[in-house]
Design a protein around this motif. Structure first.
Motif, PDB file in Angstrom:
ATOM      1  N   SER A 184       0.859  -1.208   0.000  1.00 34.69           N
ATOM      2  CA  SER A 184       0.000   0.000   0.000  1.00 34.69           C
ATOM      3  C   SER A 184       0.885   1.245   0.000  1.00 34.69           C
ATOM      4  O   SER A 184       0.455   2.336  -0.377  1.00 34.69           O
ATOM      5  N   ALA A 185       2.141   1.053   0.427  1.00 30.67           N
ATOM      6  CA  ALA A 185       3.085   2.186   0.439  1.00 30.67           C
ATOM      7  C   ALA A 185       4.490   1.605   0.586  1.00 30.67           C
ATOM      8  O   ALA A 185       4.658   0.520   1.171  1.00 30.67           O
ATOM      9  N   PRO A 205       2.591   3.308  -4.144  1.00 28.14           N
ATOM     10  CA  PRO A 205       3.011   4.687  -3.871  1.00 28.14           C
ATOM     11  C   PRO A 205       4.334   4.644  -3.109  1.00 28.14           C
ATOM     12  O   PRO A 205       4.532   3.777  -2.254  1.00 28.14           O
ATOM     13  N   MET A 206       5.251   5.527  -3.478  1.00 21.03           N
ATOM     14  CA  MET A 206       6.606   5.492  -2.920  1.00 21.03           C
ATOM     15  C   MET A 206       6.928   6.806  -2.241  1.00 21.03           C
ATOM     16  O   MET A 206       6.388   7.856  -2.595  1.00 21.03           O
ATOM     17  N   GLY A 211       1.632  11.215  -2.781  1.00 21.53           N
ATOM     18  CA  GLY A 211       1.243  12.361  -1.946  1.00 21.53           C
ATOM     19  C   GLY A 211       1.036  11.973  -0.491  1.00 21.53           C
ATOM     20  O   GLY A 211       1.521  12.650   0.422  1.00 21.53           O
ATOM     21  N   GLN A 212       0.375  10.851  -0.257  1.00 22.69           N
ATOM     22  CA  GLN A 212       0.061  10.516   1.144  1.00 22.69           C
ATOM     23  C   GLN A 212       1.326  10.119   1.912  1.00 22.69           C
ATOM     24  O   GLN A 212       1.392  10.265   3.131  1.00 22.69           O
ATOM     25  N   ILE A 213       2.347   9.686   1.184  1.00 19.00           N
ATOM     26  CA  ILE A 213       3.597   9.331   1.886  1.00 19.00           C
ATOM     27  C   ILE A 213       4.387  10.597   2.214  1.00 19.00           C
ATOM     28  O   ILE A 213       4.925  10.751   3.317  1.00 19.00           O
ATOM     29  N   VAL A 214       4.375  11.537   1.257  1.00 21.98           N
ATOM     30  CA  VAL A 214       5.046  12.816   1.520  1.00 21.98           C
ATOM     31  C   VAL A 214       4.384  13.469   2.741  1.00 21.98           C
ATOM     32  O   VAL A 214       5.052  13.907   3.681  1.00 21.98           O
ATOM     33  N   THR A 238      10.371  14.343  -3.131  1.00 15.68           N
ATOM     34  CA  THR A 238       9.120  14.480  -3.916  1.00 15.68           C
ATOM     35  C   THR A 238       9.220  13.766  -5.262  1.00 15.68           C
ATOM     36  O   THR A 238       8.203  13.455  -5.878  1.00 15.68           O
ATOM     37  N   ALA A 239      10.471  13.523  -5.720  1.00 20.97           N
ATOM     38  CA  ALA A 239      10.648  12.839  -7.021  1.00 20.97           C
ATOM     39  C   ALA A 239      12.064  12.293  -7.104  1.00 20.97           C
ATOM     40  O   ALA A 239      12.968  12.772  -6.422  1.00 20.97           O
TER      41      ALA A 239
END
Ligand code: HGY
Ligand code: MN
Ligand code: MN
Ligand code: MN
Length: 428
Positions: free
Chosen positions: A200-201, A386-387, A350-353, A224-225
């Motif tokens: 999930s992440a 998501p990473m 986004g949710q990890i950031v 962010t990238a």
């Protein structure tokens, strides 16, 4: 105990960074080169010793350990709802020749310590948490990086590439894996592939490998990238000859063709118009390499990166055009111009950031949103989940060199932020 993050300042989250440092030091001794350098190449005896050490630490943390067909290692902390896709966190422990001891290692051992810190506050994850040690992130042995996470992400033709891959001693990937105890790689290779959504992440803790956080006195980077990496292999062939008897006008010197292309790489990169474009001719070998012999072969390995994929690809094509023009002008043969890898960039989830930002805030730690110019296994994990990445400063930004260094204090902060990030991501 969730107060540790939701509203709490996380002050009761204890990270045993002194033990983490001892473990980093112990792991660094598994090296083909003398301290303070670290050289640990995929599937070599020191790599196997390092794997044994990591699996021991995972077991001591109460994680259930499994390995896939090519040696990606997973240490699972079972969640209350084990049917949900897990949260992953990890990195690599292989090291390029004459490197340092923090690159990658911090993300594997630090993830184990993040789990132990959460266990100490009696946190119980809803989603299982997997600490992952990718089987190999550096390109050293088979010429391309992230082969473990590429396989997990079923990236491109990775399985065909691995079937064909040979190292500089002509040892196949499968035979090298067998030497390390991973048998039947040919049949089982594809079983290392994971489906999109398998996690999930995925979050990776890593030293910055650049000078910005230290320069700005900021303890945490939230990535962010990740920039888009490409690597090329180029060969030139001339007739060579006697350094004394062969007059200049009769020469077609492959070494000079290689040197001219290395300078052309710099020219194309600087002409890209952006500071984010970087290019390196990391390997430039000439043959036969005798002082009184006109070089008849040149072999180059070139690394081109940019956060903008199209701008990077334009530089790659410019280098190809230069290689052809130089071969013509110098009357040498361009024996090969191979694109080894040409990968897209990856954006962080986004949710990890957000989770990492909240974690840093709840710990009262200043953080900086930034891009990663180095690639990481996260670049490929981004294709199946998501990473996100968390950086800590390293001394003068040094990395891939023996004086690579991060302080125990900075490592403790990084592990705390990772722990609180994992707490949030595994609670929902
Ligand atoms: O080259 C890289 O970016 C990575 O450190 N292997
Ligand atoms: Mn590295
Ligand atoms: Mn690394
Ligand atoms: Mn890397």
């Amino acid at each position: 105990s969730y107060g540790v993050c939701k509203g709490g300042a996380g002050e009761n989250l204890f990270v045993d960074a002194a033990t983490l440092q001892e473990q980093i030091d112990e792991l660094s001794a598994y090296s083909d080169t003398p301290a303070p350098t670290v050289t640990r190449i995929l599937y070599t005896p020191n790599d196997v010793a390092a794997r044994r050490f990591v699996k021991k630490l995972m077991s001591e943390a109460g994680l259930s350990v499994r390995e896939d067909a090519i040696g990606n290692i997973f240490g699972r902390w079972e969640g209350t709802d084990p049917t949900l896709p897990a949260v992953g966190s990890g990195s690599h422990t292989d090291a390029i020749p004459y490197a340092g001891k923090y690159d990658g290692v911090l993300g594997v051992l630090g993830a184990i310590h993040a789990v132990q810190a959460l266990q100490r506050v009696k946190f119980q994850p809803k989603r299982s948490i997997d600490v992952i040690m990718f089987t190999s992130e550096e390109p050293t042995r088979f010429g391309f990086g992230c082969l473990g996470s590429r396989a997990m992400a079923k990236s491109g033709k990775i399985f065909d590439i691995l079937r064909e891959a040979k190292d500089s001693n002509n040892v196949t990937f499968a035979d090298a894996a067998k030497e390390a105890g991973y048998t039947d790689v040919e049949e089982k290779l594809k079983s290392s592939g994971l489906e999109k959504g398998a996690y999930s992440a995925f979050v990776e803790l890593h030293i910055e490998q650049g000078p910005m956080l230290e320069k700005e006195g900021i303890p945490i980077g939230v990535v962010t990238a990740i920039a888009a990496p490409a690597s090329l292999k180029v060969g030139f062939k001339g007739d060579g000859g006697h350094a004394g008897a062969l007059l200049m006008r009769y020469r077609n010197d492959a070494g000079l063709a290689g040197a001219e292309l290395a300078l052309a790489v710099e020219e194309h990169v600087l002409a890209s118009g952006s500071v984010d474009t970087v290019g390196t001719t990391g390997v430039l070998e000439i043959h036969p390499g005798a002082v009184n012999s006109v070089p008849r072969e040149a072999r180059l390995e070139i690394d081109i990166r940019d956060i903008d994929e199209a701008r990077r690809d334009k530089v790659v094509e410019g280098i190809r055009a230069s290689a052809e023009a130089i071969a013509k002008k110098r009357n040498v043969i361009l024996t090969n111009f191979d694109i080894v890898n040409q990968d897209p960039p990856a954006l962080s989830g986004g949710q990890i950031v957000e989770a990492a930002e909240q974690a840093a805030d709840s710990l009262g730690l200043e953080y900086k949103l930034m891009i990663s110019r180095a690639y990481h296994d996260s670049l490929f994990m981004a294709r199946i989940s998501p990473m996100g990445m968390i950086f800590i400063p390293c001394y003068k930004g040094y990395s891939h060199r023996p004086d690579e260094f991060s302080s125990v204090e900075d490592m403790a902060k990084g592990v705390q932020v990772l722990a609180l990030t994992l707490l949030q991501l595994s609670s929902t």
